[in-house]
Design a protein around this motif. Structure first.
Motif, PDB file in Angstrom:
ATOM      1  N   SER A 221       0.833  -1.210   0.000  1.00  0.00           N
ATOM      2  CA  SER A 221       0.000   0.000   0.000  1.00  0.00           C
ATOM      3  C   SER A 221       0.864   1.256   0.000  1.00  0.00           C
ATOM      4  CB  SER A 221      -0.928  -0.006   1.214  1.00  0.00           C
ATOM      5  OG  SER A 221      -0.184  -0.077   2.424  1.00  0.00           O
ATOM      6  N   SER A 289      -3.122  -4.157  -9.419  1.00  0.00           N
ATOM      7  CA  SER A 289      -3.915  -3.114  -8.754  1.00  0.00           C
ATOM      8  C   SER A 289      -5.124  -3.712  -8.056  1.00  0.00           C
ATOM      9  CB  SER A 289      -4.360  -2.060  -9.774  1.00  0.00           C
ATOM     10  OG  SER A 289      -3.258  -1.358 -10.293  1.00  0.00           O
ATOM     11  N   ASP A 290      -5.809  -4.646  -8.741  1.00  0.00           N
ATOM     12  CA  ASP A 290      -6.937  -5.340  -8.110  1.00  0.00           C
ATOM     13  C   ASP A 290      -6.490  -6.056  -6.846  1.00  0.00           C
ATOM     14  OD1 ASP A 290      -8.667  -4.578 -10.139  1.00  0.00           O
ATOM     15  OD2 ASP A 290      -8.494  -6.459 -11.237  1.00  0.00           O
ATOM     16  N   THR A 292      -3.906  -5.601  -4.970  1.00  0.00           N
ATOM     17  CA  THR A 292      -3.522  -4.663  -3.913  1.00  0.00           C
ATOM     18  C   THR A 292      -4.756  -4.148  -3.179  1.00  0.00           C
ATOM     19  OG1 THR A 292      -1.586  -3.979  -5.199  1.00  0.00           O
ATOM     20  CG2 THR A 292      -2.310  -2.508  -3.431  1.00  0.00           C
ATOM     21  N   GLU A 293      -5.763  -3.766  -3.937  1.00  0.00           N
ATOM     22  CA  GLU A 293      -6.991  -3.246  -3.335  1.00  0.00           C
ATOM     23  C   GLU A 293      -7.711  -4.308  -2.517  1.00  0.00           C
ATOM     24  OE1 GLU A 293     -11.363  -1.514  -4.726  1.00  0.00           O
ATOM     25  OE2 GLU A 293      -9.729  -1.632  -6.191  1.00  0.00           O
ATOM     26  N   ARG A 297      -8.400  -4.455   1.663  1.00  0.00           N
ATOM     27  CA  ARG A 297      -9.714  -4.615   2.286  1.00  0.00           C
ATOM     28  C   ARG A 297      -9.711  -5.745   3.308  1.00  0.00           C
ATOM     29  NH1 ARG A 297     -14.413  -5.179  -1.969  1.00  0.00           N
ATOM     30  NH2 ARG A 297     -15.512  -5.477   0.028  1.00  0.00           N
TER      31      ARG A 297
END
Length: 318
Positions: A221, A289-290, A292-293, A297
């Motif tokens: 992050s 990117s997916d 990481t997100e 969460r």
């Protein structure tokens, strides 16, 4: 955010992956497909998840994709060591990262390029196991350093650091180590004067310290704090070759830091064409990117199954 080097490029169909694996492995000579050699029995597919939150997330993603094909899927969570459990047929499928899996099945392997790591993993698997296509999403080791110092040092690639490592401190996260970062640096004759551990949240701040290079991973992050105006920059690695590259690409330098693309390993004869097609949802759609997100969460307390299901619902059939 600064683009992270080496996110694998175009994703091949699963069938093409199987053929690549066959071509790569001498033991598979003459096979049309190590996955589709027999009709899959109608039994429950058990997807294994390791003890880390990201392993649970990956397991839920693959379980959700497989459920979309209409089969019964269970996730077995908190497996201390999923690889032996898969070898013993206690599990049907385990998700993981190509480089980490290769290190498990062939500890001496030194491949780093995404295609080379994938092909080496295909060769290293026991006869009863196989893989399908990897996603562009990966949790690969990455280096950060002060932008001005990189210019002063005439460092434009990770490999350029080798001659300076003896004068540098490397501050690394746990994930950097598990992603094979320290081992890869040693193989590249980069032996820092000191290696110390840091938390991922410290990465950008520590990278500004004199004579310090930070090692983290592409799902960090902290990378969101870096843009073109930041005093800290990622250190580019040599790019991975594309499956479509011509033969001249073989003469290009390989990356120093090994690829760590998301991939499933599973037992032969357990998935049919419908299930293999379902795996394309992840192979074709999941990006770094997916990942990481989604990981962020889960680390913030969201339920991994819910997070995975929402992503599958958004991307299935895309």
């Amino acid at each position: 955010m600064t683009a992270v080097a080496n996110e694998a490029r175009r994703i091949r169909p699963v069938a093409a992956t199987v053929l690549t694996a066959c071509a790569a492995a001498a033991v598979l000579q003459g096979c049309a497909s190590p996955v589709l050699d027999e009709a899959a029995p109608s039994t429950t597919v058990i997807v294994g998840a390791g003890e880390r939150p990201d392993e649970e997330l990956l397991a839920q993603l693959y379980a959700g994709a497989l459920r979309s094909s209409g089969i019964d899927v269970q996730v077995r969570s908190g497996v201390a060591d999923p690889t032996p459990a898969l070898d013993a047929a206690d599990l049907t499928l385990i998700p993981g990262y190509t480089g980490r899996l290769l290190a498990s099945y062939d500890p001496g392997a030194d491949a780093t390029d995404a295609e080379d790591v994938f092909e080496a993993l295909a060769r290293a698997l026991p006869d009863e196991l196989t893989i399908s296509d990897y996603a562009s999403a990966q949790d690969r080791a990455v280096l950060l350093a002060d932008r001005e110092r990189l210019t002063q040092w005439s460092v434009s690639r990770v490999a350029d650091l080798a001659g300076r490592c003896a004068d540098l401190t490397f501050a690394v996260t746990e994930d950097f180590d598990t992603a094979g970062g320290l081992t890869a640096l040693e193989r590249a004759d980069c032996r820092p004067r000191e290696v110390r551990r840091i938390e991922d949240a410290q990465s950008v701040a520590v990278a500004s310290e004199p004579d310090t290079v930070v090692g983290t991973t592409t799902t960090s992050s902290a990378l969101a704090e870096i843009d073109a105006d930041s005093p800290v920059s990622t250190v580019p690695d040599a790019p991975d070759r594309s499956p479509q590259d011509d033969t001249n690409a073989d003469d290009a330098p390989a990356p120093v830091l090994p690829a760590q693309n998301v991939v499933p390993v599973f037992r032969k004869g357990t998935l049919d064409e419908a299930q293999l097609d379902a795996l394309r949802t992840i192979a074709g759609e999941l990006t770094t990117s997916d990942l990481t997100e989604l990981r962020a969460r889960v680390e913030e307390g969201d339920d991994p199954e819910t997070v995975a299901r929402e992503w599958i619902d958004e991307h299935a059939g895309a």
